[in-house]
Design a protein around this motif. Structure first.
Motif, PDB file in Angstrom:
ATOM      1  N   GLN A   1       0.819  -1.208   0.000  1.00 35.30           N
ATOM      2  CA  GLN A   1       0.000   0.000   0.000  1.00 35.30           C
ATOM      3  C   GLN A   1       0.856   1.262   0.000  1.00 35.30           C
ATOM      4  O   GLN A   1       0.420   2.313  -0.474  1.00 35.30           O
ATOM      5  CB  GLN A   1      -0.935   0.010   1.216  1.00 35.30           C
ATOM      6  N   THR A   2       2.070   1.167   0.545  1.00 36.66           N
ATOM      7  CA  THR A   2       2.971   2.316   0.614  1.00 36.66           C
ATOM      8  C   THR A   2       4.043   2.264  -0.453  1.00 36.66           C
ATOM      9  O   THR A   2       4.378   3.288  -1.065  1.00 36.66           O
ATOM     10  CB  THR A   2       3.632   2.389   2.010  1.00 36.66           C
ATOM     11  N   HIS A   3       4.609   1.096  -0.692  1.00 36.44           N
ATOM     12  CA  HIS A   3       5.740   0.945  -1.616  1.00 36.44           C
ATOM     13  C   HIS A   3       5.395  -0.091  -2.682  1.00 36.44           C
ATOM     14  O   HIS A   3       5.671  -1.280  -2.527  1.00 36.44           O
ATOM     15  CB  HIS A   3       6.997   0.525  -0.857  1.00 36.44           C
ATOM     16  N   GLN A   4       4.790   0.352  -3.770  1.00 43.11           N
ATOM     17  CA  GLN A   4       4.370  -0.576  -4.815  1.00 43.11           C
ATOM     18  C   GLN A   4       5.531  -1.061  -5.670  1.00 43.11           C
ATOM     19  O   GLN A   4       5.465  -2.150  -6.253  1.00 43.11           O
ATOM     20  CB  GLN A   4       3.322   0.094  -5.699  1.00 43.11           C
ATOM     21  N   ASN A   5       6.591  -0.279  -5.734  1.00 40.36           N
ATOM     22  CA  ASN A   5       7.699  -0.604  -6.643  1.00 40.36           C
ATOM     23  C   ASN A   5       8.971  -1.023  -5.926  1.00 40.36           C
ATOM     24  O   ASN A   5      10.031  -1.084  -6.543  1.00 40.36           O
ATOM     25  CB  ASN A   5       7.987   0.602  -7.547  1.00 40.36           C
ATOM     26  N   ARG A   6       8.870  -1.295  -4.655  1.00 39.27           N
ATOM     27  CA  ARG A   6      10.054  -1.700  -3.886  1.00 39.27           C
ATOM     28  C   ARG A   6       9.659  -2.795  -2.917  1.00 39.27           C
ATOM     29  O   ARG A   6       8.832  -2.592  -2.035  1.00 39.27           O
ATOM     30  CB  ARG A   6      10.613  -0.489  -3.118  1.00 39.27           C
ATOM     31  N   GLU A   7      10.221  -3.975  -3.084  1.00 42.30           N
ATOM     32  CA  GLU A   7       9.968  -5.087  -2.168  1.00 42.30           C
ATOM     33  C   GLU A   7      10.957  -5.037  -1.001  1.00 42.30           C
ATOM     34  O   GLU A   7      12.078  -4.538  -1.158  1.00 42.30           O
ATOM     35  CB  GLU A   7      10.134  -6.423  -2.893  1.00 42.30           C
ATOM     36  N   PRO A   8      10.578  -5.568   0.168  1.00 38.91           N
ATOM     37  CA  PRO A   8      11.589  -5.802   1.199  1.00 38.91           C
ATOM     38  C   PRO A   8      12.675  -6.739   0.655  1.00 38.91           C
ATOM     39  O   PRO A   8      12.438  -7.510  -0.285  1.00 38.91           O
ATOM     40  CB  PRO A   8      10.795  -6.469   2.325  1.00 38.91           C
ATOM     41  N   ASP A   9      13.841  -6.679   1.257  1.00 33.98           N
ATOM     42  CA  ASP A   9      14.949  -7.518   0.788  1.00 33.98           C
ATOM     43  C   ASP A   9      14.881  -8.934   1.326  1.00 33.98           C
ATOM     44  O   ASP A   9      15.410  -9.864   0.720  1.00 33.98           O
ATOM     45  CB  ASP A   9      16.281  -6.873   1.186  1.00 33.98           C
ATOM     46  N   SER A  10      14.236  -9.092   2.473  1.00 34.78           N
ATOM     47  CA  SER A  10      14.137 -10.417   3.072  1.00 34.78           C
ATOM     48  C   SER A  10      12.913 -10.443   3.984  1.00 34.78           C
ATOM     49  O   SER A  10      12.515  -9.399   4.528  1.00 34.78           O
ATOM     50  CB  SER A  10      15.395 -10.736   3.876  1.00 34.78           C
ATOM     51  N   TYR A  11      12.326 -11.626   4.135  1.00 34.87           N
ATOM     52  CA  TYR A  11      11.152 -11.775   4.987  1.00 34.87           C
ATOM     53  C   TYR A  11      11.525 -12.524   6.266  1.00 34.87           C
ATOM     54  O   TYR A  11      12.209 -13.547   6.224  1.00 34.87           O
ATOM     55  CB  TYR A  11      10.034 -12.482   4.236  1.00 34.87           C
ATOM     56  N   LEU A  12      11.051 -11.998   7.368  1.00 29.44           N
ATOM     57  CA  LEU A  12      11.386 -12.520   8.683  1.00 29.44           C
ATOM     58  C   LEU A  12      10.472 -13.673   9.068  1.00 29.44           C
ATOM     59  O   LEU A  12       9.316 -13.744   8.631  1.00 29.44           O
ATOM     60  CB  LEU A  12      11.254 -11.414   9.730  1.00 29.44           C
ATOM     61  N   SER A  13      10.967 -14.546   9.930  1.00 28.70           N
ATOM     62  CA  SER A  13      10.163 -15.637  10.456  1.00 28.70           C
ATOM     63  C   SER A  13      10.250 -15.652  11.980  1.00 28.70           C
ATOM     64  O   SER A  13      11.197 -15.115  12.574  1.00 28.70           O
ATOM     65  CB  SER A  13      10.635 -16.985   9.896  1.00 28.70           C
ATOM     66  N   ASP A  14       9.241 -16.246  12.598  1.00 27.41           N
ATOM     67  CA  ASP A  14       9.188 -16.311  14.054  1.00 27.41           C
ATOM     68  C   ASP A  14      10.437 -16.999  14.605  1.00 27.41           C
ATOM     69  O   ASP A  14      10.898 -18.011  14.072  1.00 27.41           O
ATOM     70  CB  ASP A  14       7.937 -17.076  14.467  1.00 27.41           C
ATOM     71  N   ASN A  15      10.987 -16.425  15.664  1.00 29.78           N
ATOM     72  CA  ASN A  15      12.177 -16.940  16.374  1.00 29.78           C
ATOM     73  C   ASN A  15      13.482 -16.752  15.613  1.00 29.78           C
ATOM     74  O   ASN A  15      14.537 -17.208  16.074  1.00 29.78           O
ATOM     75  CB  ASN A  15      12.007 -18.410  16.772  1.00 29.78           C
ATOM     76  N   GLN A  16      13.437 -16.102  14.459  1.00 28.28           N
ATOM     77  CA  GLN A  16      14.674 -15.777  13.736  1.00 28.28           C
ATOM     78  C   GLN A  16      15.561 -14.888  14.597  1.00 28.28           C
ATOM     79  O   GLN A  16      15.087 -14.066  15.384  1.00 28.28           O
ATOM     80  CB  GLN A  16      14.334 -15.078  12.433  1.00 28.28           C
ATOM     81  N   ARG A  17      16.872 -15.031  14.452  1.00 23.06           N
ATOM     82  CA  ARG A  17      17.839 -14.194  15.155  1.00 23.06           C
ATOM     83  C   ARG A  17      18.470 -13.197  14.198  1.00 23.06           C
ATOM     84  O   ARG A  17      18.825 -13.552  13.084  1.00 23.06           O
ATOM     85  CB  ARG A  17      18.946 -15.047  15.766  1.00 23.06           C
ATOM     86  N   ILE A  18      18.591 -11.953  14.649  1.00 31.13           N
ATOM     87  CA  ILE A  18      19.250 -10.902  13.888  1.00 31.13           C
ATOM     88  C   ILE A  18      20.468 -10.458  14.692  1.00 31.13           C
ATOM     89  O   ILE A  18      20.334  -9.961  15.806  1.00 31.13           O
ATOM     90  CB  ILE A  18      18.305  -9.710  13.652  1.00 31.13           C
ATOM     91  N   GLU A  19      21.642 -10.672  14.131  1.00 32.67           N
ATOM     92  CA  GLU A  19      22.882 -10.369  14.856  1.00 32.67           C
ATOM     93  C   GLU A  19      23.275  -8.908  14.668  1.00 32.67           C
ATOM     94  O   GLU A  19      23.164  -8.351  13.571  1.00 32.67           O
ATOM     95  CB  GLU A  19      24.012 -11.272  14.371  1.00 32.67           C
ATOM     96  N   VAL A  20      23.740  -8.305  15.750  1.00 33.89           N
ATOM     97  CA  VAL A  20      24.274  -6.950  15.676  1.00 33.89           C
ATOM     98  C   VAL A  20      25.184  -6.717  16.872  1.00 33.89           C
ATOM     99  O   VAL A  20      24.858  -7.078  17.994  1.00 33.89           O
ATOM    100  CB  VAL A  20      23.148  -5.889  15.648  1.00 33.89           C
ATOM    101  N   ALA A  21      26.339  -6.169  16.588  1.00 33.88           N
ATOM    102  CA  ALA A  21      27.272  -5.721  17.639  1.00 33.88           C
ATOM    103  C   ALA A  21      27.533  -6.798  18.688  1.00 33.88           C
ATOM    104  O   ALA A  21      27.575  -6.521  19.889  1.00 33.88           O
ATOM    105  CB  ALA A  21      26.731  -4.451  18.288  1.00 33.88           C
ATOM    106  N   GLY A  22      27.699  -8.022  18.238  1.00 35.08           N
ATOM    107  CA  GLY A  22      28.054  -9.103  19.145  1.00 35.08           C
ATOM    108  C   GLY A  22      26.904  -9.669  19.952  1.00 35.08           C
ATOM    109  O   GLY A  22      27.125 -10.483  20.853  1.00 35.08           O
ATOM    110  N   THR A  23      25.685  -9.257  19.649  1.00 31.40           N
ATOM    111  CA  THR A  23      24.530  -9.812  20.350  1.00 31.40           C
ATOM    112  C   THR A  23      23.439 -10.139  19.340  1.00 31.40           C
ATOM    113  O   THR A  23      23.649 -10.058  18.134  1.00 31.40           O
ATOM    114  CB  THR A  23      24.023  -8.837  21.432  1.00 31.40           C
ATOM    115  N   GLU A  24      22.263 -10.539  19.837  1.00 34.41           N
ATOM    116  CA  GLU A  24      21.188 -10.965  18.941  1.00 34.41           C
ATOM    117  C   GLU A  24      19.853 -10.366  19.359  1.00 34.41           C
ATOM    118  O   GLU A  24      19.544 -10.247  20.548  1.00 34.41           O
ATOM    119  CB  GLU A  24      21.045 -12.491  18.964  1.00 34.41           C
ATOM    120  N   LEU A  25      19.081 -10.008  18.354  1.00 37.70           N
ATOM    121  CA  LEU A  25      17.675  -9.704  18.522  1.00 37.70           C
ATOM    122  C   LEU A  25      16.877 -10.924  18.083  1.00 37.70           C
ATOM    123  O   LEU A  25      17.124 -11.473  17.003  1.00 37.70           O
ATOM    124  CB  LEU A  25      17.274  -8.509  17.658  1.00 37.70           C
TER     125      LEU A  25
END
Length: 210
Positions: free
Chosen positions: A97-121
């Motif tokens: 509805q907001t971005h018709q010509n730009r897709e996200p780069d990746s789709y997230l899934s439940d319990n996925q870990r995102i690493e940053v600065a030596g830790t995880e979200l």
């Protein structure tokens, strides 16, 4: 070297859905250290977010959900930094509805870990405010980023398209209120709260249908 920390940038703009529009202030969260960071909810003003990042490398732009006020600056921020945009697949319909010509780069899934600065979200799928709404648990700092799922004082709104009150209550009860009571809740709008401050009010929220 400073360790991982949380910073808030408040940006202002318009939330639009179902034919209505409202002026809003959004919390943009930056999680990282002196060298790299992730941005949670690139709202309204890419330049303000870039200024807050400084010289740090942006490794991801994470969307808690795809209402326009949480994603409208994401493509510009991605273009400026090269960081990928991450969104739960169930919110793709709102994203379009907001971005018709730009897709996200990746789709997230439940319990996925995102690493940053030596830790995880940790990604927690917390639908209800939106079908693909997520929260992000940061155990290292005793924090959770809830987008518009849980605020100081109760659940996010469920009166508009793609939202559902019983679903948001289940998400809060089963995925958020099970976190340690001292966990700081960083919200999509307004002030922080804690899991311990909100947990006693669950039955009140259910009774009034919030």
């Amino acid at each position: 070297m400073a360790g991982v920390r949380v910073e808030r940038v408040v940006t202002s703009g318009v939330f639009a859905l179902d034919g209505g529009s409202w002026e809003v202030d959004n919390n943009v969260w930056i999680v990282g250290d002196d060298h790299e960071a992730v941005v949670i909810d690139a709202a309204h003003d890419a330049e303000a977010i870039i200024a807050a990042l400084g010289e740090r490398r942006l490794t991801a732009i994470v969307c808690t959900h795809a209402h326009n006020d949480h994603i409208n600056a994401a493509p510009a921020l991605a273009e400026a930094t090269g960081a990928p945009i991450l969104l739960h697949l169930d919110d793709r319909v709102l994203w379009k509805q907001t971005h018709q010509n730009r897709e996200p780069d990746s789709y997230l899934s439940d319990n996925q870990r995102i690493e940053v600065a030596g830790t995880e979200l940790q990604v927690l799928h917390t639908p209800g405010h939106a079908p693909g709404a997520i929260s992000l648990h940061l155990p290292a700092l005793g924090a959770v980023f809830t987008g518009d799922t849980l605020f100081a004082g109760g659940p996010g709104a469920t009166g508009r398209s793609f939202s559902h009150f019983p679903t948001i209550i289940r998400s809060i009860r089963d995925r958020l209120l099970t976190l340690p009571a001292a966990t700081v809740v960083h919200t999509g709008h307004g002030d922080d709260t804690t899991i311990g401050d909100e947990a006693p009010h669950l039955e009140e929220w259910i009774a009034r249908g919030h």
